[in-house]
Write an enzyme that holds these catalytic residues in place. Structure first.
Site, mmCIF file in Angstrom:
data_model
loop_
_atom_site.group_PDB
_atom_site.id
_atom_site.type_symbol
_atom_site.label_atom_id
_atom_site.label_comp_id
_atom_site.label_asym_id
_atom_site.label_seq_id
_atom_site.Cartn_x
_atom_site.Cartn_y
_atom_site.Cartn_z
ATOM 1 C CG ASP A 215 28.921 -24.101 -52.945
ATOM 2 O OD1 ASP A 215 27.965 -23.620 -53.285
ATOM 3 O OD2 ASP A 215 29.372 -24.250 -51.993
ATOM 4 C CD GLU B 22 27.062 -18.489 -45.227
ATOM 5 O OE1 GLU B 22 26.881 -18.967 -46.355
ATOM 6 O OE2 GLU B 22 27.851 -18.762 -44.410
ATOM 7 C CG ASP C 239 32.644 -22.782 -51.835
ATOM 8 O OD1 ASP C 239 31.841 -22.577 -51.136
ATOM 9 O OD2 ASP C 239 32.999 -21.666 -52.480
ATOM 10 C CB SER C 240 32.035 -24.824 -46.524
ATOM 11 O OG SER C 240 31.180 -26.048 -46.903
ATOM 12 C CE LYS D 240 25.547 -23.096 -51.750
ATOM 13 N NZ LYS D 240 26.697 -22.009 -51.606
ATOM 14 C CD GLU E 275 29.447 -17.698 -52.202
ATOM 15 O OE1 GLU E 275 30.325 -16.661 -52.200
ATOM 16 O OE2 GLU E 275 29.950 -18.764 -51.474
HETATM 17 O O1 KIV Z 1 29.880 -24.051 -48.751
HETATM 18 C C1 KIV Z 1 29.038 -24.445 -48.131
HETATM 19 O O2 KIV Z 1 29.062 -25.186 -47.359
HETATM 20 C C2 KIV Z 1 27.636 -23.443 -48.421
HETATM 21 C C3 KIV Z 1 26.700 -23.532 -46.993
HETATM 22 C C4 KIV Z 1 27.274 -22.923 -46.002
HETATM 23 C C5 KIV Z 1 25.435 -22.823 -47.479
HETATM 24 O O3 KIV Z 1 27.611 -22.591 -49.125
HETATM 25 NA NA NA Z 2 29.704 -22.332 -50.403
#
Ligand code: KIV
Ligand code: NA
Length: 263
Positions: free
Chosen positions: A84, A181, A45-46, A112, A114
């Site tokens: 994510d 992280e 989600d980056s 994934k 958090e």
């Molecule tokens: O969203 C993302 O790219 C991430 C990584 C930096 C671990 O969660």
């Molecule tokens: Na992320």
């Protein structure tokens, strides 16, 4: 070569072989990543920040994640694809079940999420339904407003113990991977030794079982790159060359070095 599965990654942890993850968002990068030896693709989600120009990951939607998971899937049928789950799409286990289904049906092999202990039941329920989970501890960017900024986590004793306990609990709940992280080196090493699931570090030193970087950082697209990242394109001729260098340096234990690490 054979497609990468969670069994491949567990075997690599057991044998002490590092594996490599890249956060990326589109089909051509996904295709190049596999050809360059990247085992795991994270549709992070980056993308809210790296692709869409937001100042955090908070605005990212399920629709955006699905769009990018589908694109990455079309580019690569060999790497393991992790998707994510965006902000507040897994706040309850029931929500997580519904939204993880959509990420998996878009082409991910794993989701994934958090957070720590509060996610144990969610991890267990997803696992029972056949959905592997990567947990994410330390600097969890969806909580940036609670942290008061993007800052290293686990520097004081109490925080470090909390992260270690959360990791063990999620491991017992059946989490399959763990992203750590922006935590001190020594804490990441301790967590990696304490859990059976493979760990993937970003700003967490070289003692995790794997590393992850964001493609924009690898290719020098980030105006103010984070300390833990590295532009591999400056030492390479082209994008596949930069990816190959990243892969080779992780596997040889040469990336990250002290300059990328928090003590
Ligand atoms: O969203 C993302 O790219 C991430 C990584 C930096 C671990 O969660
Ligand atoms: Na992320």
């Amino acid at each position: 070569s054979q497609p990468i599965t969670i069994n491949t990654l567990r075997k690599m942890k057991a044998e002490g072989d590092k594996f490599v993850t890249v956060a990326l968002y589109d089909a051509p990068m996904a295709a190049m990543a596999r050809k360059s030896g990247v085992e795991v693709l994270l549709v992070g989600d980056s993308l809210g920040m790296t692709v869409l120009g937001y100042d955090s990951t908070i605005p990212v939607t399920m629709e955006q994640m699905i769009y990018h998971v589908e694109a990455v899937k079309r580019g690569n049928n060999k790497s393991l694809i992790m998707g994510d789950m965006p902000f507040m799409t897994y706040a309850t286990a029931e929500q997580a079940m519904v939204n993880a289904t959509r990420i998996m049906q878009a082409g991910a092999h794993m989701v994934k999420i958090e957070g720590g202990a509060w996610l144990a039941d969610t991890v267990r329920m997803l696992g029972e339904c056949g959905i592997p989970v990567c947990a994410h501890l330390g600097l969890t960017p969806q909580s940036v407003n609670k942290f008061g900024g993007f800052r290293v986590q686990g520097r004081d004793q109490a925080q470090a113990e909390q992260i270690l306990e959360d990791a063990k609990l999620l491991d017992r709940a059946g989490a399959d991977l763990l992203v750590l992280e922006c935590v001190p080196n020594a804490l990441a090493a301790k967590v990696t030794a304490a859990v059976s699931m493979p760990t993937i570090g970003i700003g967490a030193g070289r003692d995790t079982n794997a590393q992850v970087l964001v493609i924009n950082d690898i290719l020098g697209l980030t105006p103010q790159p984070p300390k833990f990242s590295k532009n591999f394109l400056v030492e390479a001729e082209d994008i596949p060359g930069a990816l190959r260098k990243y892969v080779a340096d992780v596997k040889a234990g040469m990336f990250p070095d002290e300059s990328h690490t928090f003590g």
